[in-house]
Enzyme design. Sequence first.
Site, PDB file in Angstrom:
ATOM      1  N   CYS A  90       0.839  -1.191   0.000  1.00 23.86           N
ATOM      2  CA  CYS A  90       0.000   0.000   0.000  1.00 23.86           C
ATOM      3  C   CYS A  90       0.878   1.246   0.000  1.00 23.86           C
ATOM      4  O   CYS A  90       1.890   1.299   0.706  1.00 23.86           O
ATOM      5  CB  CYS A  90      -0.901  -0.001   1.236  1.00 23.86           C
ATOM      6  N   HIS A 132      -9.059  -3.704  -2.455  1.00 23.86           N
ATOM      7  CA  HIS A 132      -8.121  -2.927  -1.646  1.00 23.86           C
ATOM      8  C   HIS A 132      -8.522  -1.453  -1.628  1.00 23.86           C
ATOM      9  O   HIS A 132      -8.602  -0.837  -0.553  1.00 23.86           O
ATOM     10  CB  HIS A 132      -6.710  -3.095  -2.229  1.00 23.86           C
ATOM     11  N   GLU A 133      -8.787  -0.875  -2.804  1.00 26.95           N
ATOM     12  CA  GLU A 133      -9.110   0.554  -2.871  1.00 26.95           C
ATOM     13  C   GLU A 133     -10.479   0.859  -2.264  1.00 26.95           C
ATOM     14  O   GLU A 133     -10.654   1.865  -1.572  1.00 26.95           O
ATOM     15  CB  GLU A 133      -9.022   1.064  -4.311  1.00 26.95           C
ATOM     16  N   HIS A 136     -10.338   1.159   1.426  1.00 25.89           N
ATOM     17  CA  HIS A 136      -9.874   2.476   1.879  1.00 25.89           C
ATOM     18  C   HIS A 136     -11.046   3.436   2.103  1.00 25.89           C
ATOM     19  O   HIS A 136     -11.019   4.257   3.016  1.00 25.89           O
ATOM     20  CB  HIS A 136      -8.922   3.114   0.850  1.00 25.89           C
TER      21      HIS A 136
END
Length: 155
Positions: A90, A132-133, A136
């Site tokens: 990351c 993953h994004e 966030h």
Amino acid sequence: MAIREILQVGDKRLESVCEPIKKIDKEVLELAKDLRDTLYNCDGVGLAAPQIGVLKRAILINLRNGSEEILLFNPKITKQSGNEKDYEGCLSYVMHEGEVVRPTSVTVEGMTIEGQRMKYEAKGFLARAFCHEIDHLDGIMYMSKAEVMYELVEE
């Protein structure tokens, strides 16, 4: 060009749930430009708005292997299947990697910069990048899902 600082672990903004984008206005267009400028100034393949200090639901992904750039507002995973463990890193936690289990296939829906609804069917690394994004945007860092973490060493 607006290259923004990428926030690092410990910054509370990375733990925040982001607000939806309600309309494409000047502020959102500037956010899109900042995401592009910042991502293309580093070695990552994805960036979410909170990583540059903007608590809005926007992500940018470019796997940089000849694939298309994906800029998506209010992305949401609507379907997922399979599981695969692989390494992740990351931009907000440099010099570290972790082994994370993610779906092997996802369907993601969101809004384009033109305000149109878009759907992506993603597999493999792109599916992992979406997960993953989007995490966030909900204040979730991959380390909280990692089975094992590693500190990388420069050679």
